[in-house]
Design a protein around this motif. Structure first.
Motif, mmCIF file in Angstrom:
data_model
loop_
_atom_site.group_PDB
_atom_site.id
_atom_site.type_symbol
_atom_site.label_atom_id
_atom_site.label_comp_id
_atom_site.label_asym_id
_atom_site.label_seq_id
_atom_site.Cartn_x
_atom_site.Cartn_y
_atom_site.Cartn_z
ATOM 1 N N GLY A 97 0.811 -1.249 -0.127
ATOM 2 C CA GLY A 97 -0.001 -0.130 -0.091
ATOM 3 C C GLY A 97 0.955 1.122 -0.162
ATOM 4 O O GLY A 97 2.208 0.967 0.408
ATOM 5 N N ILE B 228 -3.252 -2.602 -2.041
ATOM 6 C CA ILE B 228 -4.564 -1.538 -1.675
ATOM 7 C C ILE B 228 -4.235 -0.550 -2.723
ATOM 8 O O ILE B 228 -3.291 0.202 -2.508
ATOM 9 C CB ILE B 228 -4.531 -1.079 -0.269
ATOM 10 N N ASN C 189 -2.415 4.241 3.060
ATOM 11 C CA ASN C 189 -2.668 2.829 3.036
ATOM 12 C C ASN C 189 -1.529 1.843 3.276
ATOM 13 O O ASN C 189 -1.729 0.751 3.326
ATOM 14 C CB ASN C 189 -3.267 2.691 1.523
ATOM 15 N N VAL D 168 -2.212 0.146 6.203
ATOM 16 C CA VAL D 168 -3.253 -0.857 5.802
ATOM 17 C C VAL D 168 -2.522 -2.148 5.582
ATOM 18 O O VAL D 168 -3.077 -3.365 5.898
ATOM 19 C CB VAL D 168 -4.326 -0.444 5.049
ATOM 20 N N THR E 80 -9.468 6.276 4.213
ATOM 21 C CA THR E 80 -9.625 5.164 3.435
ATOM 22 C C THR E 80 -9.262 3.826 4.361
ATOM 23 O O THR E 80 -9.631 2.930 4.592
ATOM 24 C CB THR E 80 -8.719 5.047 2.246
ATOM 25 N N PRO E 81 -8.235 3.896 5.453
ATOM 26 C CA PRO E 81 -7.979 2.967 6.259
ATOM 27 C C PRO E 81 -9.153 2.422 6.998
ATOM 28 O O PRO E 81 -9.128 1.325 7.412
ATOM 29 C CB PRO E 81 -6.679 3.517 7.051
ATOM 30 N N ALA F 34 -10.800 0.193 4.120
ATOM 31 C CA ALA F 34 -9.948 -0.656 3.335
ATOM 32 C C ALA F 34 -9.221 -1.765 4.169
ATOM 33 O O ALA F 34 -9.074 -3.051 3.774
ATOM 34 C CB ALA F 34 -8.568 0.049 2.746
#
Ligand code: F6R
Length: 616
Positions: free
Chosen positions: A479, A527, A483, A486, A580-581, A584
């Motif tokens: 990522g 990701i 990300n 993540v 996003t985390p 995701a």
């Protein structure tokens, strides 16, 4: 890690103790034991393995008694076996003791006790405590509570302990330093636990012992607490409070495992962590717990975030949130490394400690260092009343509810939610984001629970991907930007519960080494959601495909480019990049979960792991 249950009252102790141990199983352990006061002697049973095995062993044996202590042990000193399991008993059988924590100076004490003629049956540090108390009693001719206090003043390290002794069969002695211990009461029935789980079924009226406290529980009498640090050993007034935990929260609620239940609880955990922190007009974010220290945070020269494991990954996400929104530099540190460096900390630094349990020894040690250097120390934790909550100057709770599965899931999304609120509140006051960006982010954050629910609906699709991953010995997670944490979290989830070797990397880094691992047998989970570096991630994917790696992607709904290059693709709803985390990470939790189930692993209690890592 180790768990403690003890009981003294009018009921049969054994069922309370054994059920209590079952409630503590989530902490991780490898042996269990119980001791019961029967007439004028102590009856003890211990077994390597699960609480069920101990219970089976005890069935048909004598389990009478209305006072007892019980323990689940997670091996530190000496392998998991019956000799090393707790309780540990005095040579003459007159006293039994259970202990969480580590006695750091046990070797020197042991040497001295051996010279005095004591013999040791186990390799544990705990047995030293038993003999030390007995040795003091012999030499000083004092009653047991005094001997316990004297022994504990000689001990370095951490402990939560409970003691049963034949000299007074109607008494339990408990003590705490560094490891949590609470006492609940229901009339004259007393329940002791290393956390609230074994107690809540009986009472919510509890007192949390403080470091140095020694409590004496006598049948039919009021609880007496003294502190070893008070030279006069004066009686303290026990401050009973409401245990913030309910029985329903501890049950599986129709799910096969706690972990799956907790993954599915995430929309609620995020809502609960936002509740009351965004006003009705949805234009003001405020965190009551940090108001007093907000000015210090706004004037901070630097934020130092300390945490371990998954909480450290939440810290890495926070680095993006705080630097982007608040424009204050952030350093994210493994608490275990930070505590043994000689870190440069100034009074205008703000140290933020993140921990689900609030009991992680390394994180607590990092907090102490921050305080010693005069920094402002803020905590973010999930367990109400935990040591972190008490040891930090201010902080915010994540309201994820009890997390029982050893692998952290909802605690992570709740931590990132609270950190986002914190960053938003500070950014608005500092004037580092525009009003419109602020309002937009609040709206985006409020849409997250729905987005997580949409991802959860894809469970069957993710289960099919898991069939593929479960056959592989390795996996790589990639990522970029926000990300990257993540990817690290996805790899940690997979390795810890399925035992497949997995690593997370920043996508662009792989050409500096890890790409050498890529071949047809290497699933690469990328990701690749809509973000600043999307095109760069696409190039990284192409590099992997050129080496015959198999791409499993997490993309934004409607993506075509990455989808075409992927063997499997998971679409998540379009989400503001910084947030996003929160979305995701969820498909990666489900992927790890189903891979582990397919591989027949014990998802809630992975091997060698403990829920609350209260030793270094
Ligand atoms: C991984 C996991 C651990 C914890 C770590 C810190 O799934 O659960 O890595 O995140 O042990 O624990 P806390 O957050 O309780 O300080």
């Amino acid at each position: 890690m180790c768990g403690i249950v003890a009981y003294l009252g009018n009921r049969d102790a054994y069922p309370i103790l054994i059920e209590g141990l079952r409630k503590l199983e989530y902490r991780g352990y490898d042996s269990a034991g119980v001791a019961l006061m029967q007439d004028d002697h102590i009856q003890m049973y211990k077994k390597k393995g699960r609480v069920d095995e101990l219970d089976q062993y005890c069935s048909g044996r004598d389990t009478r008694g209305t006072a007892g202590i019980a323990h689940t042990r997670w091996a530190t000193h000496g392998e998991p076996n019956e000799e090393n399991a707790h309780p540990h008993i005095a040579e003459d059988g007159s006293m039994a003791l259970i202990h969480n924590g580590i006695i750091e100076n046990y070797l020197s004490l042991k040497k001295q006790l051996i010279q005095e003629g004591f013999t040791f049956k186990s390799e544990t540090d705990t047995e030293v405590l038993v003999h030390l108390i007995k040795s003091i009693q012999k030499k000083e001719d004092v009653a047991l509570p005094e001997a316990v206090m004297m022994a504990l003043s000689m001990v370095e390290g951490t402990y939560a302990l409970a003691i049963l002794s034949v000299d007074d069969p109607d008494r339990l002695i408990v003590a705490k330093k560094g490891s949590p211990l609470l006492i609940g009461r229901d009339g004259h029935d007393y329940f002791v636990g290393s956390d609230g789980a074994p107690i809540v079924e009986y009472t919510q009226d509890v007192v949390y012992l403080e470091d140095g406290d020694v409590g004496v529980i006598k049948r039919g009498k009021a609880l007496k607490i003294r502190n070893i640090n008070d030279e006069k050993h004066l009686l303290k007034r026990p401050s009973f409070q409401k245990l913030e935990l309910s029985l329903e929260q501890l049950e599986k609620g129709g799910f096969d495992t706690y972990m799956l239940k907790e993954i599915f609880e995430q929309p609620k955990a995020v809502i609960d962590s936002m509740r009351g922190r965004i006003n009705l007009k949805k234009d003001v974010v405020s965190l009551g717990g940090i108001i007093e220290y907000e000015q210090k945070m706004l004037n901070a020269r630097r934020f130092i975030i300390v945490a371990c494991g998954t909480s450290w990954h939440a810290g890495l996400v926070a680095e993006h949130l705080f630097e982007t929104l608040v424009r204050i530099p952030v350093e994210v540190e493994y608490a275990s490394e930070f505590r043994y460096r000689d870190p440069i900390i100034r009074e205008d630094d703000v140290l933020i400690a993140i921990s689900q349990s609030g009991e992680t020894a390394d994180t607590l040690a990092a907090v102490e260092i921050g305080k010693k250097h005069g920094a402002t120390v803020i905590g973010i934790c999930n367990v109400v009343g935990s040591t972190l909550a008490r040891e930090t100057m201010a902080g915010s709770y994540t309201h994820a509810g009890p997390e029982i599965g050893v692998a952290s899931t909802k605690a992570f999304t709740a931590q990132v939610t609270v950190l986002t609120l914190m960053a938003l509140s500070l950014a608005e006051k500092k004037g580092t984001i525009s009003k419109s960006q602020y309002h937009q982010l609040i709206n985006d954050l409020e849409s997250i629970p729905n987005k997580i629910s949409q991802v959860l609906e894809q469970e069957q699709h993710i289960q099919r991907i898991a069939q593929y991953v479960a056959t592989k010995p390795n996996a790589m997670f990639l990522g970029r930007g926000v990300n990257f944490p993540v990817a690290l979290e996805g790899a940690l989830k997979l390795k810890e519960i399925s035992y497949i070797h997995a690593e997370g990397y920043p996508a662009a880094e792989i050409k500096h080494g890890p790409i050498a691992l890529v071949d047809t047998n290497m699933p690469v989970i990328v990701i690749a959601t809509e973000q600043k570096t999307y095109d760069k991630v696409v190039s990284n994917i192409q590099e992997i495909i050129a080496r015959k790696g198999t791409i499993i992607s997490v993309v934004t709904e409607g993506d075509t480019a990455v989808k075409k290059m992927s063997k499997f693709c998971i679409e998540i709803p379009k989400t503001e990049e910084l947030l996003t985390p929160l979305v995701a990470s969820v498909p990666l939790q489900l992927l790890a979960y189903h891979v582990a189930v397919i591989r027949d692993c014990d998802v809630d209690k992975p091997r060698n792991l403990a829920k609350s890592v209260s030793v270094e």
